[in-house]
Design a protein around this motif. Sequence first.
Motif, short mmCIF file in Angstrom:
data_model
loop_
_atom_site.label_atom_id
_atom_site.label_comp_id
_atom_site.label_asym_id
_atom_site.label_seq_id
_atom_site.Cartn_x
_atom_site.Cartn_y
_atom_site.Cartn_z
N HIS A 195 -20.51 58.36 3.42
CA HIS A 195 -21.75 59.14 3.42
C HIS A 195 -22.83 58.46 2.59
CE1 HIS A 195 -24.30 62.68 3.76
NE2 HIS A 195 -24.50 62.63 2.45
N LEU A 196 -24.06 58.53 3.08
CA LEU A 196 -25.22 58.08 2.31
C LEU A 196 -26.39 59.00 2.63
CD1 LEU A 196 -26.64 56.09 0.42
CD2 LEU A 196 -27.15 54.69 2.41
N GLY A 197 -26.91 59.65 1.59
CA GLY A 197 -28.09 60.49 1.73
C GLY A 197 -29.15 59.95 0.78
N ASP A 198 -30.33 59.59 1.30
CA ASP A 198 -31.37 58.98 0.49
C ASP A 198 -32.56 59.94 0.39
OD1 ASP A 198 -32.69 57.11 -1.01
OD2 ASP A 198 -33.39 55.95 0.72
N GLN A 199 -32.89 60.35 -0.83
CA GLN A 199 -34.01 61.26 -1.10
C GLN A 199 -33.87 62.57 -0.31
OE1 GLN A 199 -36.10 60.48 -3.61
NE2 GLN A 199 -34.74 58.72 -3.79
N VAL A 200 -32.75 63.24 -0.54
CA VAL A 200 -32.44 64.49 0.16
C VAL A 200 -32.32 65.64 -0.84
CG1 VAL A 200 -31.29 63.35 2.09
CG2 VAL A 200 -29.96 64.02 0.09
N ASP A 201 -32.47 66.85 -0.35
CA ASP A 201 -32.22 68.01 -1.20
C ASP A 201 -30.94 68.74 -0.79
OD1 ASP A 201 -32.98 69.50 1.05
OD2 ASP A 201 -35.04 69.63 0.36
N SER A 202 -30.35 68.36 0.35
CA SER A 202 -29.08 68.93 0.78
C SER A 202 -28.47 68.03 1.84
CB SER A 202 -29.27 70.34 1.35
OG SER A 202 -30.04 70.29 2.53
N GLY A 203 -27.19 68.24 2.11
CA GLY A 203 -26.52 67.46 3.15
C GLY A 203 -25.06 67.85 3.28
N THR A 204 -24.43 67.27 4.29
CA THR A 204 -23.01 67.50 4.55
C THR A 204 -22.35 66.20 4.92
OG1 THR A 204 -23.40 67.99 6.88
CG2 THR A 204 -23.36 69.87 5.36
N PHE A 205 -21.05 66.15 4.77
CA PHE A 205 -20.28 65.00 5.23
C PHE A 205 -18.89 65.46 5.65
CE2 PHE A 205 -19.72 65.09 0.61
CZ PHE A 205 -18.34 65.06 0.47
N ALA A 206 -18.28 64.67 6.50
CA ALA A 206 -16.91 64.95 6.95
C ALA A 206 -16.26 63.63 7.31
CB ALA A 206 -16.91 65.90 8.14
N PHE A 207 -15.00 63.48 6.97
CA PHE A 207 -14.26 62.28 7.34
C PHE A 207 -12.77 62.57 7.25
CE2 PHE A 207 -14.75 62.03 2.79
CZ PHE A 207 -13.53 61.52 2.34
N THR A 208 -11.99 61.68 7.85
CA THR A 208 -10.55 61.72 7.73
C THR A 208 -10.14 60.52 6.89
OG1 THR A 208 -10.34 62.79 9.88
CG2 THR A 208 -8.37 61.73 8.99
N ALA A 209 -9.40 60.77 5.83
CA ALA A 209 -9.03 59.70 4.89
C ALA A 209 -8.12 58.69 5.59
CB ALA A 209 -8.33 60.30 3.68
#
Length: 187
Positions: free
Chosen positions: A76-90
């Motif tokens: 995940h990479l969020g640049d200059q954000v005030d919110s966000g989500t991420f999901a992945f399988t390890a």
Amino acid sequence: MCGLNLGLIVIMIGLVVETEIGESMRFELDSGKTKCIAEDIKANAMTVGKYSIVNPSEGQPFPDSHKLVVRGNNYHLGDQVDSGTFAFTAAESGDYTTCFWANKHKPPVKMTIEFDWKSGVAAKDWSKTMEIELKKLYDTVSAIHEEMFYLRERDEEMQELNKETNSKMATLSFFSLLLCLYSKKLL
């Protein structure tokens, strides 16, 4: 009484279903600082995350100073954000890290960040699955309840039939005995 117990069971199961597994955390981050959070995740485990800056002035737009850079290993990479989500399988077992960077501001700003990170069983959206299972369970319990009432009615019918049969057999036995005694007297 059974209807009351059935309703109580359904309410209790509903409360368990509505209870969310896991809780979010809140932390404060000063401008120009970094905060990293690590989670030990097993291989092939589903992971979901959600983050947001808590608005210091509810009902007002976010100030320009309230922006983050968020990076989570390679997922995940969020640049200059005030919110966000991420999901992945390890891919493999180990520590996975999410870091939050706040831009430097004059005067310094303190941001409150709400972060919710779930993995494994807690990451699965059970609400729909459990709702369906709860409906199936309720239908099954209702069907068993109705079947019990049906069987109780059939049992009462069978008892009544047995009483009638016993009464008729007693009457037939009495008349048979009288017939035997009368025919013996004639002979």
